[in-house]
Motif scaffolding. Structure first.
Motif, PDB file in Angstrom:
ATOM      1  N   ILE A 188      35.923  46.127 -11.862  1.00  0.00           N
ATOM      2  CA  ILE A 188      36.078  46.923 -10.644  1.00  0.00           C
ATOM      3  C   ILE A 188      36.441  46.019  -9.467  1.00  0.00           C
ATOM      4  O   ILE A 188      37.335  46.326  -8.672  1.00  0.00           O
ATOM      5  N   GLY A 189      35.748  44.872  -9.367  1.00  0.00           N
ATOM      6  CA  GLY A 189      36.063  43.925  -8.296  1.00  0.00           C
ATOM      7  C   GLY A 189      37.476  43.384  -8.397  1.00  0.00           C
ATOM      8  O   GLY A 189      38.154  43.210  -7.376  1.00  0.00           O
ATOM      9  N   SER A 190      37.931  43.122  -9.618  1.00  0.00           N
ATOM     10  CA  SER A 190      39.300  42.618  -9.800  1.00  0.00           C
ATOM     11  C   SER A 190      40.327  43.667  -9.408  1.00  0.00           C
ATOM     12  O   SER A 190      41.348  43.352  -8.771  1.00  0.00           O
ATOM     13  N   LEU A 191      40.105  44.934  -9.801  1.00  0.00           N
ATOM     14  CA  LEU A 191      41.042  46.000  -9.451  1.00  0.00           C
ATOM     15  C   LEU A 191      41.118  46.184  -7.933  1.00  0.00           C
ATOM     16  O   LEU A 191      42.196  46.396  -7.374  1.00  0.00           O
ATOM     17  N   ASN A 192      39.975  46.111  -7.282  1.00  0.00           N
ATOM     18  CA  ASN A 192      39.965  46.211  -5.827  1.00  0.00           C
ATOM     19  C   ASN A 192      40.613  44.983  -5.196  1.00  0.00           C
ATOM     20  O   ASN A 192      41.384  45.093  -4.231  1.00  0.00           O
ATOM     21  N   GLY A 193      40.334  43.804  -5.760  1.00  0.00           N
ATOM     22  CA  GLY A 193      40.860  42.565  -5.193  1.00  0.00           C
ATOM     23  C   GLY A 193      42.370  42.466  -5.255  1.00  0.00           C
ATOM     24  O   GLY A 193      43.011  42.022  -4.292  1.00  0.00           O
ATOM     25  N   VAL A 194      42.954  42.882  -6.378  1.00  0.00           N
ATOM     26  CA  VAL A 194      44.408  42.772  -6.498  1.00  0.00           C
ATOM     27  C   VAL A 194      45.100  43.730  -5.533  1.00  0.00           C
ATOM     28  O   VAL A 194      46.165  43.436  -4.981  1.00  0.00           O
ATOM     29  N   HIS A 195      44.472  44.911  -5.272  1.00  0.00           N
ATOM     30  CA  HIS A 195      45.039  45.845  -4.307  1.00  0.00           C
ATOM     31  C   HIS A 195      44.956  45.266  -2.899  1.00  0.00           C
ATOM     32  O   HIS A 195      45.911  45.339  -2.113  1.00  0.00           O
ATOM     33  N   MET A 196      43.814  44.662  -2.555  1.00  0.00           N
ATOM     34  CA  MET A 196      43.645  44.057  -1.232  1.00  0.00           C
ATOM     35  C   MET A 196      44.591  42.872  -1.046  1.00  0.00           C
ATOM     36  O   MET A 196      45.144  42.667   0.037  1.00  0.00           O
TER      37      MET A 196
END
Length: 427
Positions: A30-38
């Motif tokens: 979840i953190g990776s999916l959010n991080g790549v979007h940010m």
């Protein structure tokens, strides 16, 4: 298609909830999916969707610069990959509107207390799960944003009852649902935004699963009234038949149930039973269809209403044919063919996936770009069935046929089907 949904705060990436598969995504993913979007946003790139090497899909959407929704899918069935990005983008749009409908836009647009918001969002889980599971065969509105309708045998009597019941409840917004589909509604109900009607129907279906035969439920209208709540009064008339009104402070639930329901609906019990007898066919007995039609979806483009059915389980000569796709598979194929037509060939409108979804799907054929006219018909032959799409200024019709039906006959059967339904029902 197994879908998981993640909801986070857009600014800090704090998870608010996850829904979907029984095995939730690990926090690191979840953190990776959010991080790549940010990361993309920080470099002027809007990341809306991607596909993994294993065929999985991920889509992102930020609403009101406050809430981010992420949907992931994996292990799709053969033939579904083209439709998944559009399906997932529409899912995110529906989930956000569902959150607004239950909590109101103000609470979501300005997150002051994350822990309180997490708790409040639990009230949305029943409806969100309804959207995620998409388990009810025959419900196409979550994809098309056209109201799923059942065409009753005696519509004038039902229409009069709905209007009278709504007026007695100090409301202009009333609706009768049969088997989860709209059988009659007031004029003002039809003036609601198409997505609002679809989501209100979904909410009614989720409420009808409870043991209670009536309820008083506060709702916001995502487009018409996102900050001021209305009361949704729902009453079960018979198992499978429910009536509801959107109203203000009056009447009380007890007064409406004891004084109005019996008054307007007791004389129509036999008519309601006739509506329930229409069942999965969704068409009155006066409509005669060709026996070689497996399934159909008919959309009225002017009023954003639709009627759909899988017919082969209802046809004795087709029931035992092992070569035909199952009932559930027919619904899947019908949805995929709709997406194919609307993202490649037919004219885009409010009843079709929105423009941004079409662009994110990136499935538009170069052939269409070179045409000087708008395609009005298309067909598809697969190893499971034949499909035919027909577009007129007022209607869009999507059909599934057995492979044994000659390809050259598809247009004739489609024209006959359209004429049979519209002539008999004025749909």
């Amino acid at each position: 298609m197994v879908v998981q949904l993640v909801c986070l705060t857009a600014s800090s990436g704090v998870p608010l909830f996850t829904r979907g598969a029984s095995r939730q995504l690990p926090f690191s993913i979840i953190g990776s999916l959010n991080g790549v979007h940010m990361f993309g946003s920080g470099h002027g790139v809007l990341l809306s969707s991607c596909e993994t090497e294993g065929g999985g899909k991920v889509v992102w959407r930020v609403f009101q610069d406050s809430v981010m929704l992420i949907a992931t899918s994996a292990g799709h069935q053969a033939g579904s990959s083209k439709g998944e990005p559009v399906h997932l983008q529409r899912l995110l749009e529906n989930v956000w509107s569902c959150m607004v409908m239950v909590l109101g836009q103000d609470e979501l647009a300005q997150v002051r207390n994350v822990e309180r918001l997490k708790k409040d969002l639990r009230a949305c889980f029943g409806l969100i799960d309804e959207l995620l599971e998409d388990r009810r065969d025959g419900v196409m509105g979550l994809l098309t944003h056209c109201s799923d309708c059942l065409l009753p045998p005696q519509p004038p009597l039902l229409q009069e009852a709905v209007q009278g019941f709504a007026a007695a409840a100090d409301s202009e917004f009333g609706c009768l649902l049969v088997h989860g589909r709209v059988a009659a509604a007031t004029e003002m109900w039809w003036r609601l935004a198409p997505q609002e009607i679809v989501l209100l129907s979904a909410l009614m279906r989720s409420l009808s699963d409870s043991a209670s035969t009536s309820c008083d439920y506060p709702v916001f209208l995502p487009q018409g009234s996102p900050t001021v709540a209305h009361r949704l009064l729902r009453f079960q008339l018979l198992p499978g038949a429910d009536v509801c009104v959107l109203c203000g402070p009056t009447p009380s639930l007890h007064h409406a149930e004891s004084g109005l329901v019996g008054r307007f609906w007791s004389p129509l019990v036999d008519i309601l039973r006739n509506c329930l007898a229409v069942g999965e066919r969704c068409l009155p007995p006066s409509v005669s269809l060709r026996p070689d039609v497996l399934a159909f979806l008919l959309i009225n483009r002017e009023n954003h209403r639709s009627v759909s059915s899988v017919l082969h389980p209802l046809c004795p000569h087709l029931q035992d044919d092992p070569a035909l796709p199952s009932k559930t598979r027919c619904w899947e194929l019908l949805k995929l063919f709709y997406i194919l037509c609307m993202t490649r060939y037919f004219e885009q409108g409010e009843a079709s996936p929105p423009k941004e979804e079409k662009e994110e799907g990136a499935h538009t054929e170069d052939l269409v770009h070179g045409l000087s006219h708008q395609p009005l018909q298309c067909y598809l032959v697969t190893d499971e069935c034949k499909s035919f799409g027909l577009q007129t200024p007022q209607h869009q019709l999507f059909l599934l046929f057995p492979l044994a039906v000659p390809t050259f006959a598809l247009h004739t059967v489609a024209a006959h089907t359209l004429a049979s339904i519209t002539t008999s029902t004025f749909f």
